[in-house]
Motif scaffolding. Structure first.
Motif, mmCIF file in Angstrom:
data_model
loop_
_atom_site.group_PDB
_atom_site.id
_atom_site.type_symbol
_atom_site.label_atom_id
_atom_site.label_comp_id
_atom_site.label_asym_id
_atom_site.label_seq_id
_atom_site.Cartn_x
_atom_site.Cartn_y
_atom_site.Cartn_z
ATOM 1 N N GLU A 84 29.977 19.303 45.630
ATOM 2 C CA GLU A 84 29.237 19.529 44.477
ATOM 3 C C GLU A 84 29.973 20.402 43.528
ATOM 4 O OE1 GLU A 84 26.423 19.190 47.755
ATOM 5 O OE2 GLU A 84 28.504 20.296 47.581
ATOM 6 N N VAL A 91 27.770 14.070 42.104
ATOM 7 C CA VAL A 91 26.881 14.133 42.984
ATOM 8 C C VAL A 91 25.562 13.887 42.490
ATOM 9 C CG1 VAL A 91 25.706 15.870 44.557
ATOM 10 C CG2 VAL A 91 28.011 15.890 44.108
ATOM 11 N N LYS A 93 21.191 13.235 43.061
ATOM 12 C CA LYS A 93 20.008 13.319 43.978
ATOM 13 C C LYS A 93 18.997 12.336 43.723
ATOM 14 C CE LYS A 93 20.927 17.795 45.769
ATOM 15 N NZ LYS A 93 21.364 18.097 47.268
ATOM 16 N N SER A 376 26.438 9.251 51.490
ATOM 17 C CA SER A 376 25.167 10.024 51.311
ATOM 18 C C SER A 376 24.520 10.734 52.588
ATOM 19 C CB SER A 376 24.077 8.929 50.673
ATOM 20 O OG SER A 376 23.803 8.137 51.547
ATOM 21 N N THR A 404 21.158 13.423 49.181
ATOM 22 C CA THR A 404 22.232 13.530 48.302
ATOM 23 C C THR A 404 23.418 12.420 48.337
ATOM 24 O OG1 THR A 404 22.129 16.031 48.652
ATOM 25 C CG2 THR A 404 24.064 15.349 47.819
#
Length: 413
Positions: A84, A91, A93, A376, A404
């Motif tokens: 991150e 990155v 979500k 991920s 993630t």
């Protein structure tokens, strides 16, 4: 101290246990053992996940062995930057309940697959990180009973995949394409062959078979033909294919061929290296219990820190990255795994361990035929060990809501 053969057996056992975790006992029992490991093992749920408990279950010991000579030996305590912080734009979500990432389509788009039944991909989609939205591309047909889609490939115009009936004894596969922007899937052809990889050119669909050899057929259909110079080769990502030292599982990939130009490179490997995996420019293998990396011509060889261990059955990501598990029972705050930039040595940490002795799981990309660019994990899952009667098992808490995802196409180099 373990010898090299012991290490190889451990790696193979780890890969089998990975698939056992993903497939579940009921499915494993009802499918023929070899075809289960080699075919259904790449269905949507199988994504090269490893859980490690301090050397008790899948942990790979051998760190006490002395590394084979190499040009560079990296520090034993490497610099690991959380992904991150290192590549914040990469990155993503996204919701975890339906979709699983396959690979990157662009710096802001990730190809997704969703199950229509247990471990059976039935729909394709795309996640747009710039908009934070998911769009359905289309359905994956199921033309036969006990039919399972396998690996996916992507070009600038199409998404392709092949499917099999892995419970049957006779080898068979069919090939499909869908417009990259979405639409109705179209079957290109079917073959009586044991397929192991798929790819796309500008006007053709290509694949390799488990015995070696690469074939092609026009996207409009027709009779397949063998690609010249492809004897014994296995497709990685068109136009690249690899030769192997033998037909044994885990044999070194020791030749890299460009099937468009015909250029072939015999990979010079150090003594005792095993399980070597190569792509267009880079190779990763194991020697003396240590991960080693090098260019296909043998230059740039490095022996990596002992804490970096194999994570799952495949380690390469995209055209210049690899993913390794992290194991060190004495330190807290370590990541579950790392993405290692083979060109620069920059190392990005993925997730965080719940305990020093307990690792976790990072998926490599669901069924991407070429090395995926989207590792991920579920950051809300915590892993812990429960011990009793002389054995320990890994248990999990939480998770299931959000993934993630690292889209390496957006990583700044």
């Amino acid at each position: 101290m373990r010898g090299e053969q012991d290490l190889v057996r451990t790696l193979r056992t780890a890969a089998d246990q990975v698939e056992g975790l993903d497939l579940a006992g009921g499915v494993a029992r009802r499918r023929r053992a070899l075809r289960t490991r080699r075919r259904v093992g790449v269905a949507l749920a199988a994504a090269a996940v490893v859980a490690i408990v301090g050397g008790t279950t899948v942990a790979l010991s051998g760190g006490e062995q002395r590394a084979q000579p190499a040009e560079i030996v990296t520090p034993e305590v490497p610099k690991i930057t959380p992904v991150e912080q290192l590549w914040p734009r990469a990155v993503v979500k996204m919701p975890a309940k339906k979709w699983k990432p396959v690979t990157g389509l662009s710096p802001t788009q990730v190809l997704l697959a969703a199950n229509s039944a247990f471990e059976k991909a039935g729909q394709l989609g795309v996640y747009d990180s710039a908009r934070g939205t998911t769009r359905v591309l289309g359905d994956i047909p199921s033309p036969k009973k006990k039919y399972y889609p396998q690996k996916f490939a992507v070009s600038s115009r199409y998404i392709a995949w092949y499917g099999e009936t892995p419970q049957d004894d006779d080898p068979w596969a069919d090939f499909w394409i869908m417009p990259r922007e979405g639409g109705t899937a179209r079957r290109v052809t079917e073959v009586t062959a044991d397929v192991d990889a798929i790819g796309l050119t500008g006007d053709s669909l290509v694949w390799s078979v488990r015995g070696g050899g690469v074939y092609r057929v026009p996207l409009t259909g027709g009779k397949p033909s063998r690609v010249p110079g492809s004897d014994g080769l296995h497709l990685t990502a068109w136009p690249w294919a690899n030769g192997r030292a033998s037909k044994e599982p885990g044999a070194n990939e020791n030749r890299v061929v460009n099937l468009e130009t015909g250029r072939s490179v015999d990979v010079p490997l150090p003594p005792q290296v095993q399980m070597t995996q190569c792509h267009a420019e880079w190779c990763v293998g194991v020697s003396g219990g240590r991960m080693i990396v090098q260019r296909v011509d043998g230059t740039g060889r490095k022996t990596l820190p002992v804490m970096f261990r194999p994570h799952g059955a495949r380690w390469l990501l995209g055209d210049r990255y690899a993913m390794f598990g992290v194991y060190d029972e004495t330190r807290r705050g370590l990541p579950i795994a790392v993405v290692y930039d083979l060109a620069t040595g920059v190392t990005a940490g993925l997730g965080e361990k719940s305990e020093p002795w307990v690792s976790g799981s990072v998926m490599m990309g669901a069924n991407s035929s070429a090395p995926s660019t989207t590792p991920s994990w579920d950051a809300d899952v915590t892993y812990h060990r429960e011990c009793g009667n002389g054995r320990c098992v890994v248990k999990t808490r939480g998770g299931g809501k959000q993934l993630t995802v690292v889209n390496l196409l957006a990583a700044t180099r």
